[in-house]
Motif scaffolding. Sequence first.
Motif, PDB file in Angstrom:
ATOM      1  N   ARG A  45      74.219  91.407  93.947  1.00 22.51           N
ATOM      2  CA  ARG A  45      74.400  89.975  93.759  1.00 22.51           C
ATOM      3  C   ARG A  45      75.664  89.501  94.475  1.00 22.51           C
ATOM      4  NH1 ARG A  45      72.534  86.540  89.733  1.00 22.51           N
ATOM      5  NH2 ARG A  45      70.710  87.926  89.883  1.00 22.51           N
ATOM      6  N   GLU A  46      75.518  88.483  95.298  1.00 24.78           N
ATOM      7  CA  GLU A  46      76.609  88.002  96.128  1.00 24.78           C
ATOM      8  C   GLU A  46      76.657  86.484  96.121  1.00 24.78           C
ATOM      9  OE1 GLU A  46      78.085  88.520 100.796  1.00 24.78           O
ATOM     10  OE2 GLU A  46      75.950  88.591 100.294  1.00 24.78           O
ATOM     11  N   PHE A  47      77.850  85.939  95.954  1.00 28.27           N
ATOM     12  CA  PHE A  47      78.056  84.502  96.086  1.00 28.27           C
ATOM     13  C   PHE A  47      77.903  84.101  97.539  1.00 28.27           C
ATOM     14  CE2 PHE A  47      81.049  81.206  97.381  1.00 28.27           C
ATOM     15  CZ  PHE A  47      80.616  80.139  96.605  1.00 28.27           C
ATOM     16  N   VAL A  48      77.243  82.983  97.777  1.00 27.91           N
ATOM     17  CA  VAL A  48      77.029  82.491  99.134  1.00 27.91           C
ATOM     18  C   VAL A  48      77.804  81.207  99.389  1.00 27.91           C
ATOM     19  CG1 VAL A  48      75.346  81.692 100.830  1.00 27.91           C
ATOM     20  CG2 VAL A  48      74.755  83.557  99.263  1.00 27.91           C
ATOM     21  N   ALA A  49      77.567  80.191  98.572  1.00 28.81           N
ATOM     22  CA  ALA A  49      78.199  78.893  98.788  1.00 28.81           C
ATOM     23  C   ALA A  49      78.108  78.051  97.528  1.00 28.81           C
ATOM     24  CB  ALA A  49      77.531  78.148  99.949  1.00 28.81           C
ATOM     25  N   ASP A  50      79.022  77.107  97.392  1.00 31.75           N
ATOM     26  CA  ASP A  50      78.914  76.138  96.306  1.00 31.75           C
ATOM     27  C   ASP A  50      79.330  74.763  96.782  1.00 31.75           C
ATOM     28  OD1 ASP A  50      81.830  77.342  94.383  1.00 31.75           O
ATOM     29  OD2 ASP A  50      81.747  76.125  96.203  1.00 31.75           O
ATOM     30  N   ILE A  51      78.992  73.764  95.985  1.00 31.41           N
ATOM     31  CA  ILE A  51      79.301  72.378  96.301  1.00 31.41           C
ATOM     32  C   ILE A  51      79.622  71.654  94.997  1.00 31.41           C
ATOM     33  CG2 ILE A  51      76.844  71.725  96.249  1.00 31.41           C
ATOM     34  CD1 ILE A  51      77.536  69.684  98.495  1.00 31.41           C
ATOM     35  N   ARG A  52      80.710  70.894  95.009  1.00 31.16           N
ATOM     36  CA  ARG A  52      81.097  70.147  93.825  1.00 31.16           C
ATOM     37  C   ARG A  52      80.132  69.013  93.565  1.00 31.16           C
ATOM     38  NH1 ARG A  52      86.592  70.859  95.889  1.00 31.16           N
ATOM     39  NH2 ARG A  52      86.572  68.687  96.633  1.00 31.16           N
ATOM     40  N   TRP A  53      80.148  68.543  92.344  1.00 25.12           N
ATOM     41  CA  TRP A  53      79.193  67.497  91.955  1.00 25.12           C
ATOM     42  C   TRP A  53      79.332  66.251  92.813  1.00 25.12           C
ATOM     43  CZ3 TRP A  53      80.910  62.729  90.444  1.00 25.12           C
ATOM     44  CH2 TRP A  53      82.241  62.632  90.029  1.00 25.12           C
ATOM     45  N   SER A  54      80.550  65.973  93.272  1.00 23.19           N
ATOM     46  CA  SER A  54      80.775  64.796  94.099  1.00 23.19           C
ATOM     47  C   SER A  54      80.203  64.955  95.499  1.00 23.19           C
ATOM     48  CB  SER A  54      82.272  64.508  94.190  1.00 23.19           C
ATOM     49  OG  SER A  54      82.943  65.524  94.912  1.00 23.19           O
ATOM     50  N   GLY A  56      81.781  66.323  97.823  1.00 23.27           N
ATOM     51  CA  GLY A  56      82.880  66.254  98.758  1.00 23.27           C
ATOM     52  C   GLY A  56      83.605  67.552  99.015  1.00 23.27           C
ATOM     53  N   GLY A  57      83.273  68.591  98.272  1.00 19.16           N
ATOM     54  CA  GLY A  57      83.934  69.864  98.446  1.00 19.16           C
ATOM     55  C   GLY A  57      82.948  71.010  98.471  1.00 19.16           C
ATOM     56  N   THR A  58      83.117  71.895  99.431  1.00 20.80           N
ATOM     57  CA  THR A  58      82.243  73.054  99.568  1.00 20.80           C
ATOM     58  C   THR A  58      83.067  74.302  99.808  1.00 20.80           C
ATOM     59  OG1 THR A  58      81.962  72.689 101.941  1.00 20.80           O
ATOM     60  CG2 THR A  58      80.332  71.687 100.476  1.00 20.80           C
ATOM     61  N   TYR A  59      82.465  75.437  99.524  1.00 18.37           N
ATOM     62  CA  TYR A  59      83.118  76.712  99.743  1.00 18.37           C
ATOM     63  C   TYR A  59      82.060  77.730 100.123  1.00 18.37           C
ATOM     64  CZ  TYR A  59      86.022  80.829  99.014  1.00 18.37           C
ATOM     65  OH  TYR A  59      86.708  81.998  99.184  1.00 18.37           O
ATOM     66  N   TYR A  60      82.394  78.604 101.079  1.00 20.80           N
ATOM     67  CA  TYR A  60      81.457  79.590 101.579  1.00 20.80           C
ATOM     68  C   TYR A  60      82.071  80.974 101.572  1.00 20.80           C
ATOM     69  CZ  TYR A  60      79.210  75.423 103.506  1.00 20.80           C
ATOM     70  OH  TYR A  60      78.618  74.195 103.666  1.00 20.80           O
ATOM     71  N   THR A  61      81.233  81.963 101.339  1.00 19.69           N
ATOM     72  CA  THR A  61      81.695  83.320 101.501  1.00 19.69           C
ATOM     73  C   THR A  61      81.890  83.601 102.990  1.00 19.69           C
ATOM     74  OG1 THR A  61      81.296  85.616 100.803  1.00 19.69           O
ATOM     75  CG2 THR A  61      79.421  84.415 101.688  1.00 19.69           C
ATOM     76  N   PHE A  68      76.041  78.746 107.704  1.00 23.65           N
ATOM     77  CA  PHE A  68      75.319  78.111 106.605  1.00 23.65           C
ATOM     78  C   PHE A  68      76.004  76.807 106.213  1.00 23.65           C
ATOM     79  CE2 PHE A  68      73.359  82.145 104.483  1.00 23.65           C
ATOM     80  CZ  PHE A  68      72.825  82.519 105.709  1.00 23.65           C
ATOM     81  N   VAL A  69      75.213  75.860 105.742  1.00 22.00           N
ATOM     82  CA  VAL A  69      75.734  74.592 105.247  1.00 22.00           C
ATOM     83  C   VAL A  69      75.050  74.253 103.933  1.00 22.00           C
ATOM     84  CG1 VAL A  69      76.050  72.134 105.658  1.00 22.00           C
ATOM     85  CG2 VAL A  69      76.213  73.734 107.570  1.00 22.00           C
ATOM     86  N   ILE A  70      75.849  74.047 102.890  1.00 23.36           N
ATOM     87  CA  ILE A  70      75.311  73.617 101.613  1.00 23.36           C
ATOM     88  C   ILE A  70      75.465  72.107 101.500  1.00 23.36           C
ATOM     89  CG2 ILE A  70      77.487  74.016 100.374  1.00 23.36           C
ATOM     90  CD1 ILE A  70      75.803  74.844  97.928  1.00 23.36           C
ATOM     91  N   SER A  71      74.455  71.453 100.963  1.00 24.25           N
ATOM     92  CA  SER A  71      74.493  70.006 100.785  1.00 24.25           C
ATOM     93  C   SER A  71      73.663  69.639  99.563  1.00 24.25           C
ATOM     94  CB  SER A  71      73.976  69.284 102.038  1.00 24.25           C
ATOM     95  OG  SER A  71      72.622  69.611 102.288  1.00 24.25           O
ATOM     96  N   ARG A  72      73.747  68.391  99.169  1.00 22.65           N
ATOM     97  CA  ARG A  72      72.974  67.954  98.013  1.00 22.65           C
ATOM     98  C   ARG A  72      72.562  66.508  98.163  1.00 22.65           C
ATOM     99  NH1 ARG A  72      76.726  69.039  93.135  1.00 22.65           N
ATOM    100  NH2 ARG A  72      75.049  68.024  91.929  1.00 22.65           N
ATOM    101  N   ASP A  73      71.480  66.161  97.490  1.00 13.95           N
ATOM    102  CA  ASP A  73      70.989  64.803  97.412  1.00 13.95           C
ATOM    103  C   ASP A  73      70.801  64.493  95.939  1.00 13.95           C
ATOM    104  OD1 ASP A  73      69.648  62.380  97.435  1.00 13.95           O
ATOM    105  OD2 ASP A  73      68.369  62.917  99.129  1.00 13.95           O
ATOM    106  N   ASN A  74      71.772  63.804  95.362  1.00 15.99           N
ATOM    107  CA  ASN A  74      71.726  63.544  93.928  1.00 15.99           C
ATOM    108  C   ASN A  74      70.566  62.637  93.530  1.00 15.99           C
ATOM    109  OD1 ASN A  74      73.927  65.170  93.512  1.00 15.99           O
ATOM    110  ND2 ASN A  74      75.396  63.507  93.272  1.00 15.99           N
ATOM    111  N   ALA A  75      70.130  61.790  94.441  1.00 15.03           N
ATOM    112  CA  ALA A  75      68.993  60.927  94.156  1.00 15.03           C
ATOM    113  C   ALA A  75      67.714  61.730  93.977  1.00 15.03           C
ATOM    114  CB  ALA A  75      68.817  59.891  95.259  1.00 15.03           C
TER     115      ALA A  75
END
Length: 121
Positions: A45-54, A56-61, A68-75
């Motif tokens: 098990r390995e962490f890959v990436a995360d994104i804050r609820w806003s 506006g902030g991301t982090y990658y291994t 890689f790019v993490i993104s979100r669509d709250n709608a």
Amino acid sequence: QVQLVESGGGLVQAGGSLRLSCAASGLTFSRCNMAWFRQSPGKGREFVADIRWSGGGTYYTESVKGRFVISRDNAKNTVYLQMNSLKAEDTAVYYCAADPTGRPGGPYGYWGQGTQVNVSS
């Protein structure tokens, strides 16, 4: 009930791209920090990436930085993982996880069932 459902996995050739999606329900998604993890026989098990609820902030291994790019669509209550320049080492089951606290360091207490990504050479 909380549900996280991953999709978008499959077979891709090395050097190619793939986009994973994770659809969430049963959560106030817009306030959840979201993350991607992966698990393979060689690395566990390995962490890959995360994104804050806003969003506006991301982090990658380190191993996926620049690819890689993490993104979100709250709608749409959906988090994505765009994977580019894929390598054989990226082969794994990819899991989506949610932290409903929306706070730094909060636990990722909810997990999806995973989606398989196979990168062939």
